[in-house]
Design a protein around this motif. Structure first.
Motif, mmCIF file in Angstrom:
data_model
loop_
_atom_site.group_PDB
_atom_site.id
_atom_site.type_symbol
_atom_site.label_atom_id
_atom_site.label_comp_id
_atom_site.label_asym_id
_atom_site.label_seq_id
_atom_site.Cartn_x
_atom_site.Cartn_y
_atom_site.Cartn_z
ATOM 1 N N ILE A 1 0.837 -1.204 0.000
ATOM 2 C CA ILE A 1 0.000 0.000 0.000
ATOM 3 C C ILE A 1 0.871 1.254 0.000
ATOM 4 C CG2 ILE A 1 -1.648 1.340 1.365
ATOM 5 C CD1 ILE A 1 -2.863 -1.352 2.229
ATOM 6 N N ASP A 2 1.954 1.228 0.761
ATOM 7 C CA ASP A 2 2.854 2.380 0.798
ATOM 8 C C ASP A 2 3.472 2.657 -0.572
ATOM 9 O OD1 ASP A 2 2.404 2.919 3.482
ATOM 10 O OD2 ASP A 2 4.015 1.581 4.135
ATOM 11 N N LYS A 3 3.831 1.588 -1.295
ATOM 12 C CA LYS A 3 4.387 1.768 -2.637
ATOM 13 C C LYS A 3 3.358 2.386 -3.577
ATOM 14 C CE LYS A 3 8.189 -1.209 -3.858
ATOM 15 N NZ LYS A 3 8.599 -2.363 -4.667
ATOM 16 N N VAL A 4 2.109 1.947 -3.453
ATOM 17 C CA VAL A 4 1.055 2.492 -4.314
ATOM 18 C C VAL A 4 0.870 3.982 -4.020
ATOM 19 C CG1 VAL A 4 -1.416 2.441 -4.852
ATOM 20 C CG2 VAL A 4 -0.146 0.293 -4.632
ATOM 21 N N LYS A 5 0.829 4.351 -2.742
ATOM 22 C CA LYS A 5 0.642 5.765 -2.377
ATOM 23 C C LYS A 5 1.796 6.627 -2.873
ATOM 24 C CE LYS A 5 -0.349 5.108 2.059
ATOM 25 N NZ LYS A 5 -0.789 5.386 3.446
ATOM 26 N N SER A 6 3.020 6.158 -2.713
ATOM 27 C CA SER A 6 4.162 6.949 -3.171
ATOM 28 C C SER A 6 4.235 6.977 -4.704
ATOM 29 C CB SER A 6 5.465 6.444 -2.560
ATOM 30 O OG SER A 6 5.742 5.124 -2.951
ATOM 31 N N PHE A 7 3.822 5.896 -5.358
ATOM 32 C CA PHE A 7 3.774 5.849 -6.822
ATOM 33 C C PHE A 7 2.801 6.900 -7.353
ATOM 34 C CE2 PHE A 7 1.761 4.224 -10.696
ATOM 35 C CZ PHE A 7 2.872 4.031 -11.511
ATOM 36 N N ILE A 8 1.628 6.990 -6.744
ATOM 37 C CA ILE A 8 0.627 7.989 -7.139
ATOM 38 C C ILE A 8 1.185 9.401 -6.946
ATOM 39 C CG2 ILE A 8 -1.620 8.998 -6.532
ATOM 40 C CD1 ILE A 8 -1.976 6.446 -8.036
ATOM 41 N N ALA A 9 1.879 9.625 -5.845
ATOM 42 C CA ALA A 9 2.456 10.945 -5.586
ATOM 43 C C ALA A 9 3.450 11.334 -6.681
ATOM 44 C CB ALA A 9 3.130 10.956 -4.217
ATOM 45 N N VAL A 10 4.210 10.374 -7.181
ATOM 46 C CA VAL A 10 5.187 10.660 -8.235
ATOM 47 C C VAL A 10 4.494 10.884 -9.576
ATOM 48 C CG1 VAL A 10 7.127 9.731 -9.556
ATOM 49 C CG2 VAL A 10 7.062 9.430 -7.081
ATOM 50 N N THR A 11 3.561 9.998 -9.939
ATOM 51 C CA THR A 11 2.936 10.110 -11.267
ATOM 52 C C THR A 11 2.106 11.377 -11.419
ATOM 53 O OG1 THR A 11 1.046 8.732 -10.600
ATOM 54 C CG2 THR A 11 2.883 7.628 -11.709
ATOM 55 N N THR A 12 1.500 11.846 -10.337
ATOM 56 C CA THR A 12 0.660 13.046 -10.444
ATOM 57 C C THR A 12 1.476 14.325 -10.634
ATOM 58 O OG1 THR A 12 0.505 13.182 -8.025
ATOM 59 C CG2 THR A 12 -1.298 12.077 -9.179
ATOM 60 N N LYS A 13 2.780 14.257 -10.457
ATOM 61 C CA LYS A 13 3.639 15.419 -10.676
ATOM 62 C C LYS A 13 3.826 15.718 -12.168
ATOM 63 C CE LYS A 13 6.364 14.807 -6.488
ATOM 64 N NZ LYS A 13 7.691 14.495 -5.954
ATOM 65 N N PHE A 14 3.516 14.743 -13.011
ATOM 66 C CA PHE A 14 3.751 14.885 -14.447
ATOM 67 C C PHE A 14 2.436 15.019 -15.198
ATOM 68 C CE2 PHE A 14 7.354 12.465 -12.769
ATOM 69 C CZ PHE A 14 8.407 13.237 -13.214
ATOM 70 N N ASP A 15 2.451 15.814 -16.276
ATOM 71 C CA ASP A 15 1.270 15.989 -17.114
ATOM 72 C C ASP A 15 1.134 14.889 -18.159
ATOM 73 O OD1 ASP A 15 0.350 18.294 -15.885
ATOM 74 O OD2 ASP A 15 1.553 19.598 -17.165
ATOM 75 N N ALA A 16 2.174 14.115 -18.370
ATOM 76 C CA ALA A 16 2.160 13.078 -19.399
ATOM 77 C C ALA A 16 1.109 12.018 -19.104
ATOM 78 C CB ALA A 16 3.538 12.427 -19.486
ATOM 79 N N GLU A 17 0.632 11.384 -20.172
ATOM 80 C CA GLU A 17 -0.300 10.275 -20.000
ATOM 81 C C GLU A 17 0.497 9.037 -19.635
ATOM 82 O OE1 GLU A 17 -3.403 9.566 -22.852
ATOM 83 O OE2 GLU A 17 -3.156 11.597 -23.603
ATOM 84 N N ILE A 18 0.111 8.429 -18.503
ATOM 85 C CA ILE A 18 0.796 7.243 -18.006
ATOM 86 C C ILE A 18 -0.272 6.217 -17.667
ATOM 87 C CG2 ILE A 18 2.409 6.325 -16.300
ATOM 88 C CD1 ILE A 18 3.304 9.257 -15.799
ATOM 89 N N ASP A 19 -0.144 5.013 -18.224
ATOM 90 C CA ASP A 19 -1.103 3.953 -17.980
ATOM 91 C C ASP A 19 -0.430 2.753 -17.338
ATOM 92 O OD1 ASP A 19 -3.264 5.301 -19.113
ATOM 93 O OD2 ASP A 19 -2.938 4.440 -21.101
ATOM 94 N N LEU A 20 -1.229 1.951 -16.654
ATOM 95 C CA LEU A 20 -0.801 0.658 -16.139
ATOM 96 C C LEU A 20 -1.592 -0.410 -16.865
ATOM 97 C CD1 LEU A 20 -0.632 1.301 -12.295
ATOM 98 C CD2 LEU A 20 1.255 1.196 -13.915
ATOM 99 N N ILE A 21 -0.913 -1.487 -17.226
ATOM 100 C CA ILE A 21 -1.546 -2.569 -17.956
ATOM 101 C C ILE A 21 -1.364 -3.855 -17.160
ATOM 102 C CG2 ILE A 21 -1.572 -3.860 -20.121
ATOM 103 C CD1 ILE A 21 -0.076 -1.234 -21.218
ATOM 104 N N SER A 22 -2.481 -4.492 -16.845
ATOM 105 C CA SER A 22 -2.474 -5.757 -16.122
ATOM 106 C C SER A 22 -3.424 -6.695 -16.849
ATOM 107 C CB SER A 22 -2.932 -5.549 -14.682
ATOM 108 O OG SER A 22 -2.970 -6.790 -13.993
ATOM 109 N N GLY A 23 -2.847 -7.679 -17.521
ATOM 110 C CA GLY A 23 -3.680 -8.568 -18.331
ATOM 111 C C GLY A 23 -4.333 -7.785 -19.450
ATOM 112 N N ARG A 24 -5.660 -7.827 -19.505
ATOM 113 C CA ARG A 24 -6.367 -7.094 -20.558
ATOM 114 C C ARG A 24 -6.885 -5.740 -20.090
ATOM 115 N NH1 ARG A 24 -12.311 -9.382 -20.944
ATOM 116 N NH2 ARG A 24 -12.539 -10.033 -18.797
ATOM 117 N N TYR A 25 -6.545 -5.362 -18.866
ATOM 118 C CA TYR A 25 -7.023 -4.093 -18.311
ATOM 119 C C TYR A 25 -5.976 -3.003 -18.451
ATOM 120 C CZ TYR A 25 -10.503 -7.145 -16.275
ATOM 121 O OH TYR A 25 -11.494 -8.067 -16.110
#
Length: 78
Positions: free
Chosen positions: A11-35
């Motif tokens: 959970i801590d990794k997810v929270k810190s990951f979100i904090a980093v990704t929201t600093k950028f305007d670029a489109e960033i996606d996560l892909i897991s299987g078909r999602y």
């Protein structure tokens, strides 16, 4: 477009990951299987199985892709 395999195994990794990704305007996606989900969405991240491999996709944009990859290096699966 660049893709990397990442790990978000706590959970801590997810929270810190979100904090980093929201600093950028670029489109960033996560892909897991078909999602495909927005990497800036905490609800989206918790809707996928975090025990399976996750691919991070960064689309070319205004930001330097290498800068984003450096910022997310702690999550890159080795």
């Amino acid at each position: 477009m660049r893709e990397l395999e990442i790990s978000l195994d706590s959970i801590d990794k997810v929270k810190s990951f979100i904090a980093v990704t929201t600093k950028f305007d670029a489109e960033i996606d996560l892909i897991s299987g078909r999602y495909i989900i927005d990497a800036k969405s905490i609800m989206g991240i918790f809707s996928i199985d975090l025990s399976k491999p996750i691919r991070l996709r960064i689309y070319e944009g205004r930001e330097d892709v290498n800068e984003i990859i450096d910022a997310l290096s702690a999550y890159v699966k080795k």
